[in-house]
Design an enzyme around this catalytic site. Structure first.
Site, PDB file in Angstrom:
ATOM      1  N   ASP A 646       0.863  -1.205   0.000  1.00  0.00           N
ATOM      2  CA  ASP A 646       0.000   0.000   0.000  1.00  0.00           C
ATOM      3  C   ASP A 646       0.888   1.240   0.000  1.00  0.00           C
ATOM      4  O   ASP A 646       1.919   1.288   0.690  1.00  0.00           O
ATOM      5  CB  ASP A 646      -0.916   0.027   1.220  1.00  0.00           C
ATOM      6  CG  ASP A 646      -1.925   1.158   1.145  1.00  0.00           C
ATOM      7  OD1 ASP A 646      -2.858   1.038   0.317  1.00  0.00           O
ATOM      8  OD2 ASP A 646      -1.754   2.142   1.892  1.00  0.00           O
ATOM      9  N   ILE A 647       0.515   2.230  -0.831  1.00  0.00           N
ATOM     10  CA  ILE A 647       1.265   3.496  -0.874  1.00  0.00           C
ATOM     11  C   ILE A 647       0.847   4.335   0.337  1.00  0.00           C
ATOM     12  O   ILE A 647      -0.346   4.617   0.540  1.00  0.00           O
ATOM     13  CB  ILE A 647       0.987   4.253  -2.182  1.00  0.00           C
ATOM     14  CG1 ILE A 647       1.379   3.382  -3.407  1.00  0.00           C
ATOM     15  CG2 ILE A 647       1.745   5.578  -2.217  1.00  0.00           C
ATOM     16  CD1 ILE A 647       1.037   4.016  -4.733  1.00  0.00           C
ATOM     17  N   GLU A 689      -4.726   2.507  -4.392  1.00  0.00           N
ATOM     18  CA  GLU A 689      -3.272   2.586  -4.278  1.00  0.00           C
ATOM     19  C   GLU A 689      -2.689   1.299  -3.694  1.00  0.00           C
ATOM     20  O   GLU A 689      -1.538   1.279  -3.266  1.00  0.00           O
ATOM     21  CB  GLU A 689      -2.866   3.788  -3.406  1.00  0.00           C
ATOM     22  CG  GLU A 689      -3.208   3.650  -1.937  1.00  0.00           C
ATOM     23  CD  GLU A 689      -4.639   4.093  -1.620  1.00  0.00           C
ATOM     24  OE1 GLU A 689      -4.937   4.337  -0.469  1.00  0.00           O
ATOM     25  OE2 GLU A 689      -5.466   4.210  -2.562  1.00  0.00           O
TER      26      GLU A 689
END
Length: 773
Positions: A646-647, A689
């Site tokens: 995950d960003i 994301e």
């Protein structure tokens, strides 16, 4: 003694006998024999009736007083002189034979015994002649002598050999025919003993002779022999036994039947030739396939001309004489594979001679004949015979025979070959025409089938497989490749056939420089044939094409645009013709359409399974691939790791730099992640994301190292912004790992998701691991 016995026999009792009494009593009783008394001058004193009968005198007529009337006057004195010369007192007796003419004019032969009577002074007083008619005996003797002479003449002039042998084997009779037959003289034959003749032992004559002598039964046989005197002949032998001098002798009547046997052999050969030509003509007209025509021709030739090996060589369009059919006679014990060779017509004197003269040839020893081109065949064969195969003054090829024996073939063999070659020419021409027609039909069918096959498939890999499959049905080649245009300056090899390791070749890029043949094809939009690449273009001689000699290229045109090139290659020179180029061009047109459709389909499929923004697999396709990997890990007890990525603070990044910058950040993270992971790892955009990566056959510690490497790469990444400058992002990663039967995709996703949550809670930009129970 005879005179004394006769005197005693004729003496009367009581008085002394006188000479007249003695002769009178002697002459008169002998009536069967001729008896006559005459004086030394030939005057007859007394004669008996038998003598008178010889003269034709009937009683009372007598020849007394006449001078030997039974002898002709011209011979009379000669006979008297002969009698007087042979008589003397010590031996008053002589013998002789005379022919006399009887009363009826018939010649009679009389055997005379003359006895002379002498007085006390030794003077001849008179002669008593006693005669016996031996005419019949003389006639029989004459007949016997004539018969003997006739028999001898028959023996001497007989066309058959006659030989006679004593019981000990010594020859006692031989005629000229026997001498001529064996190449000797009569004197040489008379010196022979048949039990010591080696050729008799070798060819079985001695066994026949001994059997005849032993059993008394005649023996007969026909034999091919080489005599003691070095002559090879066929003889008809007849042995029979006969008695001579109380001993069994052997008679051999031998006829030289060499000419008859040769005539029979010639007749058989001519009959066999006629039958073979008849059968060959029937067989050749029943088939239009060149391979069958040539094979049948060689089969029938073997019936009339013995050989160790044979072939039919045809002249191709570039002037090479190539073997089209070959046959080796296993019964001859060749035991060695014959590697036939192709020869240029212009460099082969014997082929040129047959082409110009339309006549057969034969070579007694190819190792010594200057016309023979030295080849590998020299190690095996010695003699050679051949005939040109011609049709309307055009030489199509040659019928060749080989033998391991020097001097084996003769002009007669060559003539027989010519008969077959003349017969086969039309059949070969018909087969050629049929082959061309069949090839055209096969090409048309192949193009139709190829069009249906490639049109039925949209997957690029299957389309390429179908292209090569149907292309092989109509064209001969060793290597093939399909190249597609990539940009403006290069071609990419997307499919190959015939390479040992296709993976090393597929994906290669070929520059489109002006000197490359593919550039010429794309510019002219026409096919190109290169007979020998080593004399034409260096590009086609490099690895992996270093074995290539002949080359053919055809443009791939779809929607009036050249999208690539179809390349074919051969390991032999002069492999492709302009007819092949036309066929390849027609085939390439269908290939281009199929490839265009396959590329479009591949693009559509790619869009269906990938994320449009990042180019990674989408979530749906990830689950399809991941389930397969989970099943494999469970079946083979393999480790499996899963990363949830995950960003960090992506919403803030979007808010700060805008959605376009956010999209750029997503693409940058996807590209960097793909580079950091292995090709076998499954990387997908999970949503927003968030990304997910499945790492097959990867232990937990290995997955942690990969995740940490990915985290660091992203943290160091500068992301270009649309408005200028750059931005940075970090990743939080959750890791779950399992092995064998513990592998469960749903469980691993849940575990990795909890680890990701822990990474967020513990400060972000980190990797956390979830331990499965």
């Amino acid at each position: 003694m005879l005179e004394q016995s006769l005197t005693k026999k004729a003496r009367p009792r009581g008085r002394r006998a006188t000479p007249q009494d003695a002769y009178g009593t002697f002459v008169l009783p002998h009536r069967d024999e001729l008896v006559v008394r005459f004086l030394p001058d030939g005057t007859i004193v007394e004669a008996n009736p038998a003598y008178c009968q010889l003269l034709g005198l009937l009683p009372p007529a007598t020849p007394v007083g006449q001078k030997l009337p039974h002898i002709t006057p011209e011979k009379r004195q000669q006979v008297l002189d002969s009698i007087l010369a042979n008589l003397r007192p010590s031996l008053p007796l002589s013998e002789g034979e005379n022919w006399h003419t009887g009363a009826n004019g018939e010649l009679r032969c009389v055997h005379w015994i003359d006895i002379g009577r002498y007085d006390e002074h030794g003077r001849l007083v008179e002669i008593i002649a006693t005669g016996r008619d031996i005419t019949e005996i003389k006639r029989v003797q004459t007949q016997l002598e004539e018969t003997r002479q006739l028999n001898q003449a028959i023996i001497d002039h007989s066309p058959v050999g006659i030989l006679a042998y004593r019981p000990d084997g010594q020859c006692v009779l031989a005629n000229q025919a026997a001498a001529r037959a064996v190449g000797a003289t009569v004197e040489q034959l008379l010196q022979q003993n048949f039990r010591k003749i080696e050729s008799w032992k070798k060819y079985g004559l001695l066994a026949l002779a001994e059997k005849c002598l032993r059993s008394g039964k005649s023996q007969r046989g026909e034999l091919a022999i080489t005599t003691t005197f070095g002559k090879s002949i066929w003889i008809d032998c007849f042995f029979t036994r006969f008695a001579s001098g109380g001993e069994p002798h052997l008679l051999l009547i031998a006829s030289d039947i060499t000419e008859r046997k040769q005539a029979e052999q010639n007749e058989r050969e001519q009959r066999t030739l006629a039958e073979a030509l008849r059968d060959s003509a029937a067989a050749l007209t029943q088939s239009l396939r060149l391979e069958e025509v040539l094979a049948q021709m060689l089969e029938h030739v073997e019936r009339v001309v013995a050989h160790d090996a044979a072939n039919i060589s045809l002249i191709n369009e570039v002037g090479m004489v190539e073997v089209a059919a070959a046959r080796e006679n296993a019964r001859m014990g060749l035991g060695e594979f014959v590697e036939w060779v192709a020869l240029p017509l212009q460099d082969t004197p014997l082929y040129l001679w047959m082409t110009h003269n339309a006549q057969p040839v034969w070579v007694e020893d190819i190792r010594r004949d200057p016309r023979w081109v030295k080849t590998r065949l020299n190690r095996i064969f010695r003699s050679y015979a051949a005939a040109p195969i011609r049709l309307q003054d055009n030489t199509l090829g040659f019928l060749n025979l080989f033998s391991r024996k020097a001097g084996f073939f003769t002009p007669a063999h060559a003539e027989r070959l010519m008969a077959f070659a003349n017969q086969a020419a039309a059949a070969i021409q018909n087969a050629h025409l049929y082959r061309q027609m069949e090839r055209a039909m096969r090409q048309t069918e192949a193009l139709r089938a190829a069009g249906l096959a490639v049109g039925a498939h949209l997957e690029l890999e299957e389309v390429l497989a179908q292209i090569f499959k149907h292309l092989q049905a109509v064209l001969r080649f060793d290597l093939a490749g399909v190249l597609l245009v990539r940009g403006d300056s290069k071609l990419e090899l997307i499919g190959v056939h015939g390479f040992d390791n296709p993976a090393q070749v597929i994906g290669q890029h070929i520059p489109l420089d002006a000197s490359h043949p593919n550039t010429v094809i794309m510019r002219t939009r026409r096919p190109l044939v290169i007979d020998d690449v080593r004399q034409h273009d260096i590009h086609l001689c490099l690895s992996p094409h270093d074995e290539v000699r002949a080359w053919l290229g055809a443009p791939l045109i779809a929607q009036n645009k050249v999208i690539g090139v179809l390349n074919l290659a051969c390991k032999e020179k002069n492999c492709f013709s302009q007819q092949d180029a036309s066929l390849a061009e027609a085939f390439a047109a269908q290939v281009a359409v199929a490839l265009h459709n396959a590329l479009l389909f591949a693009r559509v499929e790619e869009l269906a399974v990938t994320d449009g923004l990042t180019g990674l697999y989408n979530r749906r396709h990830f689950f399809a691939l991941a389930e397969n990997e989970c099943e494999r890990a469970r079946r083979y007890d393999k480790p499996l790791s899963l990363l949830m990525i995950d960003i960090d603070r992506f919403k803030s990044f979007n808010d700060s730099y805008g959605h376009l910058a956010g999209d750029q950040a997503l693409r940058a993270v996807a590209e960097t992640s793909r580079a950091a992971l292995r090709r076998m790892d499954i990387l997908a955009r999970y949503g927003g994301e968030e990304f997910v990566a499945l790492l097959p056959e990867t232990q937990s510690y290995e997955a942690r190292e990969a995740a940490e490497r990915l985290r660091q790469n992203i943290a160091a990444l500068e992301i270009p912004l649309p408005q200028g400058g750059s931005g940075r992002v970090t990743l939080s990663i959750g890791l779950a790992a399992a092995q064998g039967m513990l592998v469960n995709l749903e469980t691993m996703l849940d575990c990795a998701d909890r680890a990701l949550y822990a990474a967020k809670q513990n400060g972000r930009n980190r990797v956390e691991v979830c331990r499965l129970a």
